[in-house]
Design a protein around this motif. Structure first.
Motif, short mmCIF file in Angstrom:
data_model
loop_
_atom_site.label_atom_id
_atom_site.label_comp_id
_atom_site.label_asym_id
_atom_site.label_seq_id
_atom_site.Cartn_x
_atom_site.Cartn_y
_atom_site.Cartn_z
N MET A 47 -1.25 -6.32 -1.69
CA MET A 47 -0.90 -5.02 -1.14
C MET A 47 0.61 -4.99 -0.94
O MET A 47 1.21 -5.98 -0.55
CB MET A 47 -1.64 -4.79 0.18
N ALA A 48 1.21 -3.85 -1.18
CA ALA A 48 2.64 -3.68 -0.99
C ALA A 48 2.99 -3.91 0.48
O ALA A 48 2.20 -3.64 1.37
CB ALA A 48 3.04 -2.28 -1.42
N SER A 49 4.17 -4.41 0.73
CA SER A 49 4.53 -4.77 2.10
C SER A 49 5.56 -3.85 2.74
O SER A 49 5.97 -4.09 3.86
CB SER A 49 5.03 -6.21 2.14
N SER A 50 5.98 -2.81 2.06
CA SER A 50 6.94 -1.89 2.66
C SER A 50 6.46 -0.46 2.44
O SER A 50 5.76 -0.16 1.47
CB SER A 50 8.32 -2.07 2.03
N PRO A 51 6.86 0.45 3.34
CA PRO A 51 6.49 1.86 3.15
C PRO A 51 6.96 2.41 1.82
O PRO A 51 6.22 3.14 1.15
CB PRO A 51 7.16 2.57 4.33
N GLU A 52 8.16 2.04 1.41
CA GLU A 52 8.70 2.54 0.14
C GLU A 52 7.85 2.09 -1.04
O GLU A 52 7.60 2.86 -1.97
CB GLU A 52 10.16 2.07 -0.04
N VAL B 13 -13.27 11.58 8.47
CA VAL B 13 -13.47 10.17 8.76
C VAL B 13 -12.21 9.42 8.36
O VAL B 13 -11.78 9.48 7.21
CB VAL B 13 -14.70 9.61 8.00
N TRP B 14 -11.61 8.74 9.34
CA TRP B 14 -10.40 7.94 9.13
C TRP B 14 -10.82 6.49 8.94
O TRP B 14 -11.56 5.93 9.76
CB TRP B 14 -9.49 8.03 10.35
N HIS B 15 -10.33 5.84 7.87
CA HIS B 15 -10.61 4.44 7.57
C HIS B 15 -9.28 3.69 7.54
O HIS B 15 -8.40 4.05 6.75
CB HIS B 15 -11.25 4.29 6.19
N HIS B 16 -9.14 2.67 8.36
CA HIS B 16 -7.92 1.85 8.32
C HIS B 16 -7.96 1.00 7.05
O HIS B 16 -8.93 0.28 6.81
CB HIS B 16 -7.84 0.96 9.56
N ALA B 17 -6.92 1.09 6.23
CA ALA B 17 -6.90 0.38 4.95
C ALA B 17 -5.88 -0.76 4.93
O ALA B 17 -5.96 -1.63 4.07
CB ALA B 17 -6.60 1.36 3.81
N GLY B 18 -4.91 -0.73 5.85
CA GLY B 18 -3.92 -1.80 5.85
C GLY B 18 -2.77 -1.50 6.78
O GLY B 18 -2.63 -0.39 7.30
N GLY B 19 -1.95 -2.51 6.99
CA GLY B 19 -0.79 -2.36 7.85
C GLY B 19 -1.16 -2.49 9.31
O GLY B 19 -2.15 -3.12 9.68
N ASP B 20 -0.35 -1.86 10.12
CA ASP B 20 -0.51 -1.97 11.57
C ASP B 20 -1.60 -1.05 12.09
O ASP B 20 -1.95 -0.06 11.44
CB ASP B 20 0.83 -1.60 12.24
N PRO B 21 -2.14 -1.36 13.28
CA PRO B 21 -3.10 -0.45 13.90
C PRO B 21 -2.48 0.93 14.12
O PRO B 21 -1.25 1.10 14.10
CB PRO B 21 -3.41 -1.12 15.24
N LEU B 22 -3.34 1.90 14.34
CA LEU B 22 -2.94 3.30 14.48
C LEU B 22 -3.63 3.88 15.71
O LEU B 22 -4.81 3.61 15.94
CB LEU B 22 -3.40 4.06 13.23
N ARG C 255 1.23 2.17 15.20
CA ARG C 255 1.68 1.29 16.28
C ARG C 255 2.71 0.29 15.80
O ARG C 255 3.11 -0.60 16.56
CB ARG C 255 0.49 0.54 16.86
N GLY C 256 3.15 0.39 14.56
CA GLY C 256 4.09 -0.58 14.03
C GLY C 256 4.91 0.01 12.90
O GLY C 256 5.26 1.18 12.91
N ARG C 257 5.21 -0.82 11.89
CA ARG C 257 6.05 -0.39 10.76
C ARG C 257 5.36 0.65 9.90
O ARG C 257 6.00 1.57 9.42
CB ARG C 257 6.44 -1.60 9.91
N TRP C 258 4.05 0.46 9.65
CA TRP C 258 3.31 1.43 8.85
C TRP C 258 1.82 1.20 9.00
O TRP C 258 1.37 0.11 9.31
CB TRP C 258 3.71 1.39 7.37
N SER C 259 1.08 2.27 8.80
CA SER C 259 -0.39 2.23 8.80
C SER C 259 -0.86 2.99 7.57
O SER C 259 -0.44 4.13 7.34
CB SER C 259 -0.96 2.89 10.05
N LEU C 260 -1.74 2.36 6.80
CA LEU C 260 -2.31 2.98 5.61
C LEU C 260 -3.77 3.29 5.89
O LEU C 260 -4.51 2.44 6.39
CB LEU C 260 -2.18 2.05 4.40
N LEU C 261 -4.17 4.52 5.54
CA LEU C 261 -5.53 4.97 5.83
C LEU C 261 -6.11 5.69 4.64
O LEU C 261 -5.38 6.16 3.77
CB LEU C 261 -5.49 5.95 7.02
N HIS C 262 -7.43 5.78 4.63
CA HIS C 262 -8.13 6.69 3.74
C HIS C 262 -8.81 7.70 4.65
O HIS C 262 -9.45 7.31 5.64
CB HIS C 262 -9.15 5.95 2.87
N CYS C 263 -8.66 8.97 4.35
CA CYS C 263 -9.28 10.03 5.15
C CYS C 263 -10.25 10.79 4.25
O CYS C 263 -9.86 11.30 3.19
CB CYS C 263 -8.24 10.98 5.71
N CYS C 264 -11.51 10.84 4.67
CA CYS C 264 -12.57 11.51 3.93
C CYS C 264 -12.99 12.75 4.71
O CYS C 264 -13.20 12.66 5.93
CB CYS C 264 -13.77 10.60 3.77
#
Length: 164
Positions: free
Chosen positions: A1-6, A69-78, A125-134
């Motif tokens: 997984m990519a490690s930066s928002p960019e 429905v929000w699914h946490h996919a990676g990164g920091d908590p949200l 809650r941190g640098r970035w949070s990645l989610l899937h929203c259905c």
């Protein structure tokens, strides 16, 4: 997984979202359903990838006629807030890994549901949070409303103004 928002923005070809953050639609069901409350046709399901970076927020908004429905996919908590349509006390939920949260926080979960018509807002809650929203029935921008677009006298009580 990519490690930066960019890198995530480039990898998923994300675009700015009107509520804040970055997104791209991943799926729109070919199956059409008729919403019971107004009879409108919608895709049965839509799915987006959604990124919030440090300092960004998903501003208070709601989706008429479809649960989200929000699914946490990676990164920091949200942090995800949800508020009933008529207002009241906003509930703060935490999306993220099941371990490592501070004592006293709501129990983190990789999945949370916002009922149709409820107000919602979020912040990483941190640098970035990645989610899937259905959204089902599927999302349409005509069903989307930002709380900031309402007159202050029409806004429900309980919505933190810092998330407008």
């Amino acid at each position: 997984m990519a490690s930066s928002p960019e890198a995530l923005i480039a990898r998923f070809a994300l675009q700015p979202h009107p509520e804040g953050g970055w997104y791209r639609e991943l799926h729109r069901s070919a199956c059409q359903v008729q919403r019971s409350e107004d009879g409108r046709q919608r895709a049965g399901l839509t799915v987006i990838v959604f990124l919030l970076t440090e300092g960004q927020r998903s501003r208070w908004h709601r989706v008429a006629g479809g649960d989200e429905v929000w699914h946490h996919a990676g990164g920091d908590p949200l942090d995800l807030w949800r508020l009933p349509p008529q207002g009241g006390t906003a509930e703060r939920l935490v999306l993220g890994p099941l371990a490592g949260e501070a004592i006293g926080d709501p129990e983190p979960s990789p999945l949370q549901v916002v009922p149709a018509g409820w107000w919602q807002a979020a912040r990483s809650r941190g640098r970035w949070s990645l989610l899937h929203c259905c959204v089902g029935p599927g999302f349409a921008f005509e069903d989307f409303q930002l709380l900031a677009d309402l007159l202050p006298s029409e806004r429900p009580a309980g919505a933190d103004p810092a998330l407008l």
